[in-house]
Write an enzyme that holds these catalytic residues in place. Structure first.
Site, PDB file in Angstrom:
ATOM      1  N   TYR A  53       0.855  -1.197   0.000  1.00 42.21           N
ATOM      2  CA  TYR A  53       0.000   0.000   0.000  1.00 42.21           C
ATOM      3  C   TYR A  53       0.886   1.241   0.000  1.00 42.21           C
ATOM      4  O   TYR A  53       1.818   1.338   0.820  1.00 42.21           O
ATOM      5  CB  TYR A  53      -0.943  -0.005   1.217  1.00 42.21           C
ATOM      6  CG  TYR A  53      -1.948  -1.130   1.106  1.00 42.21           C
ATOM      7  CD1 TYR A  53      -3.134  -0.954   0.406  1.00 42.21           C
ATOM      8  CD2 TYR A  53      -1.652  -2.399   1.612  1.00 42.21           C
ATOM      9  CE1 TYR A  53      -4.028  -2.004   0.228  1.00 42.21           C
ATOM     10  CE2 TYR A  53      -2.538  -3.455   1.439  1.00 42.21           C
ATOM     11  CZ  TYR A  53      -3.720  -3.254   0.746  1.00 42.21           C
ATOM     12  OH  TYR A  53      -4.585  -4.298   0.555  1.00 42.21           O
ATOM     13  N   SER A  54       0.591   2.175  -0.904  1.00 41.65           N
ATOM     14  CA  SER A  54       1.348   3.436  -0.944  1.00 41.65           C
ATOM     15  C   SER A  54       1.057   4.217   0.321  1.00 41.65           C
ATOM     16  O   SER A  54      -0.106   4.350   0.721  1.00 41.65           O
ATOM     17  CB  SER A  54       0.893   4.298  -2.124  1.00 41.65           C
ATOM     18  OG  SER A  54       0.961   3.584  -3.322  1.00 41.65           O
ATOM     19  N   CYS A  56       0.282   7.295 -10.751  1.00 48.39           N
ATOM     20  CA  CYS A  56       0.003   6.269  -9.751  1.00 48.39           C
ATOM     21  C   CYS A  56      -1.486   5.947  -9.758  1.00 48.39           C
ATOM     22  O   CYS A  56      -2.320   6.844  -9.821  1.00 48.39           O
ATOM     23  CB  CYS A  56       0.441   6.733  -8.364  1.00 48.39           C
ATOM     24  SG  CYS A  56       0.401   5.400  -7.149  1.00 48.39           S
ATOM     25  N   GLU A  86       3.669   3.970 -11.056  1.00 52.31           N
ATOM     26  CA  GLU A  86       3.410   2.853 -10.140  1.00 52.31           C
ATOM     27  C   GLU A  86       1.927   2.530 -10.258  1.00 52.31           C
ATOM     28  O   GLU A  86       1.082   3.262  -9.753  1.00 52.31           O
ATOM     29  CB  GLU A  86       3.767   3.251  -8.702  1.00 52.31           C
ATOM     30  CG  GLU A  86       3.818   2.056  -7.780  1.00 52.31           C
ATOM     31  CD  GLU A  86       4.659   2.350  -6.532  1.00 52.31           C
ATOM     32  OE1 GLU A  86       5.859   2.021  -6.539  1.00 52.31           O
ATOM     33  OE2 GLU A  86       4.122   2.927  -5.599  1.00 52.31           O
ATOM     34  N   TYR A 112      -1.282  -0.526 -10.285  1.00 56.96           N
ATOM     35  CA  TYR A 112      -1.632  -1.836  -9.703  1.00 56.96           C
ATOM     36  C   TYR A 112      -3.066  -2.218 -10.009  1.00 56.96           C
ATOM     37  O   TYR A 112      -3.811  -1.385 -10.507  1.00 56.96           O
ATOM     38  CB  TYR A 112      -1.373  -1.806  -8.196  1.00 56.96           C
ATOM     39  CG  TYR A 112      -1.903  -0.565  -7.464  1.00 56.96           C
ATOM     40  CD1 TYR A 112      -3.241  -0.462  -7.072  1.00 56.96           C
ATOM     41  CD2 TYR A 112      -1.056   0.526  -7.192  1.00 56.96           C
ATOM     42  CE1 TYR A 112      -3.710   0.657  -6.399  1.00 56.96           C
ATOM     43  CE2 TYR A 112      -1.524   1.644  -6.512  1.00 56.96           C
ATOM     44  CZ  TYR A 112      -2.852   1.698  -6.118  1.00 56.96           C
ATOM     45  OH  TYR A 112      -3.318   2.804  -5.451  1.00 56.96           O
TER      46      TYR A 112
HETATM   47  P1  FAD Z   1      -6.948 -10.199  -3.002  1.00 57.74           P
HETATM   48  O1  FAD Z   1      -7.582 -11.113  -2.033  1.00 57.74           O
HETATM   49  O2  FAD Z   1      -5.479 -10.271  -3.190  1.00 57.74           O
HETATM   50  O3  FAD Z   1      -7.673 -10.339  -4.377  1.00 57.74           O
HETATM   51  C1  FAD Z   1      -7.148  -9.697  -5.517  1.00 57.74           C
HETATM   52  C2  FAD Z   1      -7.354 -10.599  -6.688  1.00 57.74           C
HETATM   53  O4  FAD Z   1      -8.754 -10.718  -6.955  1.00 57.74           O
HETATM   54  C3  FAD Z   1      -6.770 -10.078  -7.971  1.00 57.74           C
HETATM   55  O5  FAD Z   1      -5.422 -10.436  -8.082  1.00 57.74           O
HETATM   56  C4  FAD Z   1      -7.627 -10.718  -9.012  1.00 57.74           C
HETATM   57  O6  FAD Z   1      -7.171 -12.023  -9.270  1.00 57.74           O
HETATM   58  C5  FAD Z   1      -8.963 -10.824  -8.332  1.00 57.74           C
HETATM   59  N1  FAD Z   1      -9.874  -9.757  -8.756  1.00 57.74           N
HETATM   60  C6  FAD Z   1      -9.824  -8.473  -8.401  1.00 57.74           C
HETATM   61  N2  FAD Z   1     -10.824  -7.773  -8.963  1.00 57.74           N
HETATM   62  C7  FAD Z   1     -11.530  -8.657  -9.705  1.00 57.74           C
HETATM   63  C8  FAD Z   1     -12.669  -8.561 -10.530  1.00 57.74           C
HETATM   64  N3  FAD Z   1     -13.300  -7.400 -10.692  1.00 57.74           N
HETATM   65  N4  FAD Z   1     -13.107  -9.686 -11.156  1.00 57.74           N
HETATM   66  C9  FAD Z   1     -12.470 -10.858 -10.984  1.00 57.74           C
HETATM   67  N5  FAD Z   1     -11.368 -11.006 -10.202  1.00 57.74           N
HETATM   68  C10 FAD Z   1     -10.921  -9.939  -9.581  1.00 57.74           C
HETATM   69  N6  FAD Z   1      -4.431  -0.527  -2.953  1.00 57.74           N
HETATM   70  C11 FAD Z   1      -5.077   0.458  -2.277  1.00 57.74           C
HETATM   71  O7  FAD Z   1      -6.274   0.334  -1.975  1.00 57.74           O
HETATM   72  N7  FAD Z   1      -4.417   1.596  -1.888  1.00 57.74           N
HETATM   73  C12 FAD Z   1      -3.091   1.805  -2.178  1.00 57.74           C
HETATM   74  O8  FAD Z   1      -2.529   2.844  -1.828  1.00 57.74           O
HETATM   75  C13 FAD Z   1      -2.398   0.769  -2.875  1.00 57.74           C
HETATM   76  N8  FAD Z   1      -1.100   0.914  -3.176  1.00 57.74           N
HETATM   77  C14 FAD Z   1      -0.435  -0.067  -3.858  1.00 57.74           C
HETATM   78  C15 FAD Z   1       0.912   0.118  -4.147  1.00 57.74           C
HETATM   79  C16 FAD Z   1       1.598  -0.852  -4.846  1.00 57.74           C
HETATM   80  C17 FAD Z   1       3.066  -0.635  -5.178  1.00 57.74           C
HETATM   81  C18 FAD Z   1       0.928  -2.027  -5.265  1.00 57.74           C
HETATM   82  C19 FAD Z   1       1.654  -3.103  -6.020  1.00 57.74           C
HETATM   83  C20 FAD Z   1      -0.396  -2.231  -4.950  1.00 57.74           C
HETATM   84  C21 FAD Z   1      -1.102  -1.247  -4.251  1.00 57.74           C
HETATM   85  N9  FAD Z   1      -2.458  -1.420  -3.909  1.00 57.74           N
HETATM   86  C22 FAD Z   1      -3.113  -0.411  -3.244  1.00 57.74           C
HETATM   87  C23 FAD Z   1      -3.189  -2.673  -4.211  1.00 57.74           C
HETATM   88  C24 FAD Z   1      -3.092  -3.634  -2.997  1.00 57.74           C
HETATM   89  O9  FAD Z   1      -1.747  -4.077  -2.872  1.00 57.74           O
HETATM   90  C25 FAD Z   1      -3.956  -4.887  -3.154  1.00 57.74           C
HETATM   91  O10 FAD Z   1      -3.668  -5.501  -4.379  1.00 57.74           O
HETATM   92  C26 FAD Z   1      -5.454  -4.606  -3.076  1.00 57.74           C
HETATM   93  O11 FAD Z   1      -5.792  -4.021  -1.827  1.00 57.74           O
HETATM   94  C27 FAD Z   1      -6.234  -5.933  -3.200  1.00 57.74           C
HETATM   95  O12 FAD Z   1      -5.754  -6.826  -2.231  1.00 57.74           O
HETATM   96  P2  FAD Z   1      -6.738  -7.808  -1.472  1.00 57.74           P
HETATM   97  O13 FAD Z   1      -5.917  -8.673  -0.567  1.00 57.74           O
HETATM   98  O14 FAD Z   1      -7.886  -7.090  -0.870  1.00 57.74           O
HETATM   99  O15 FAD Z   1      -7.338  -8.675  -2.661  1.00 57.74           O
END
Ligand code: FAD
Length: 297
Positions: free
Chosen positions: A77-78, A255, A295, A297
């Protein structure tokens, strides 16, 4: 507090096997009632143990195990606060997190693991964090830099840190004398993150800060096209071109959502082509000079 030099950028102080246990101080929704989806601003106390700089990210490990019975992987998370944190004491770190909820192929609701863990936290809860990580999005060191910031949704986080450092905080050893221009793309006006804060900064620093919003579901351009980030940027195409190619030697930072780069590349591509220049080559050269970073994601 002394300014941290670029050589002192804190990196990976806490790793997944031994994360830092921070305490939640604050967690509140920052989008309106009719917003498509929920975004929260959250503040964690780290008691000064997790130093970081503007533009870095932290990792978060959700409790429990994944489908394979293994601990959940780190999600990044940024960071949305400056190194001094939202309270100015250097003891907190803030995030801007969108709750991921979607329907799978069978129409069943799926909740993202880590974003839901974060959005459901309440003050006093513990949260396992790692990092800090990332050097690509660090705020330019030159206090006189011209910085063009292109954000969609929570992609605003690193830019909030730049803007607060430049326009909200007072430092004995740092004064921003350059210019910043923010383009923020969101679906609805109820999802314009931190708008009041940014408007106050613009009011106090009208010669140094510009913010332009692109609200895709509510605004259109003169031809009736949806107002995406690049659509709004097109209105200022020549000015942007001059800032990037001229003596200002502007930095460009992007971003947010993965999909945003294509539209922006297309916009700059057309603009540069008019002058017989190739945007792809120009962008690569800018990256080498430390003037372009994305950046997504
Ligand atoms: P997970 O349980 O990991 O599920 C995500 C997965 O669900 C995806 O990989 C995909 O396979 C699937 N999926 C997602 N959407 C759909 C869809 N519509 N239909 C079907 N499948 C789907 N997030 C923020 O909110 N704020 C930030 O500031 C932020 N900064 C980031 C900075 C960086 C450098 C990076 C790499 C990512 C950042 N993210 C940010 C994204 C964050 O890291 C997560 O990926 C995001 O919160 C989702 O994680 P999760 O564990 O809730 O979802």
């Amino acid at each position: 507090m002394a300014a941290t030099k670029r050589t002192d950028v804190p990196l990976n102080l806490f790793r997944p096997k031994a994360p830092y246990e921070a305490t939640v101080l604050y967690n509140a929704r920052i989008v309106g009632k009719d917003a498509p989806g929920e975004t929260m601003h959250m503040i964690f106390n780290h008691d000064g143990n997790v130093p970081y700089m503007e533009g870095q990210s932290i990792g978060v490990i959700a409790p429990g195990v994944d489908a394979k019975g293994k601990p959940h992987k780190v999600r990044l998370y940024s960071i949305a606060s400056t190194r001094y944190g939202d309270f100015g004491d250097g003891k907190t770190v803030s995030l801007s997190v969108k709750r991921l909820v979607y329907e799978d192929a069978d129409g069943k609701e799926v909740k993202g693991v880590c974003s839901n863990h974060l959005c459901d936290l309440t003050p006093g809860d513990k949260v396992h964090i790692t990092g800090p990580v990332g050097t690509a999005m660090l705020m330019p060191e030159d206090p006189n830099a011209t910085i063009i910031m292109l954000a969609t949704g929570t992609g605003i986080a690193p830019f909030r840190t730049y803007m607060r450092r430049a326009f909200t905080e007072k430092h004995a050893d740092y004064k921003f004398t350059g210019k910043m221009w923010l383009f923020l793309g969101v679906p609805t006006s109820s999802t314009l993150l931190y708008q009041t804060e940014f408007e106050e900064m613009m009011h106090n620093h009208p010669d140094q800060l510009r913010c332009d919003w692109a609200i895709s579901r509510e605004q259109t351009d003169a031809e009736g096209n949806k107002m995406y980030l690049q659509t709004r940027m097109k209105e200022y195409a020549q000015e942007l071109y001059e800032l990037v190619t001229g003596p200002a030697k502007a930095h460009i930072f992007l971003c947010g959502l993965k999909g945003m780069t294509a539209g922006i590349d297309e916009m700059f591509g057309e603009l540069f082509e008019k002058d017989g220049l190739n945007w792809n080559d120009y962008r690569k050269a800018m990256k080498k000079e430390g003037r372009y970073e994305a950046e997504v994601y």
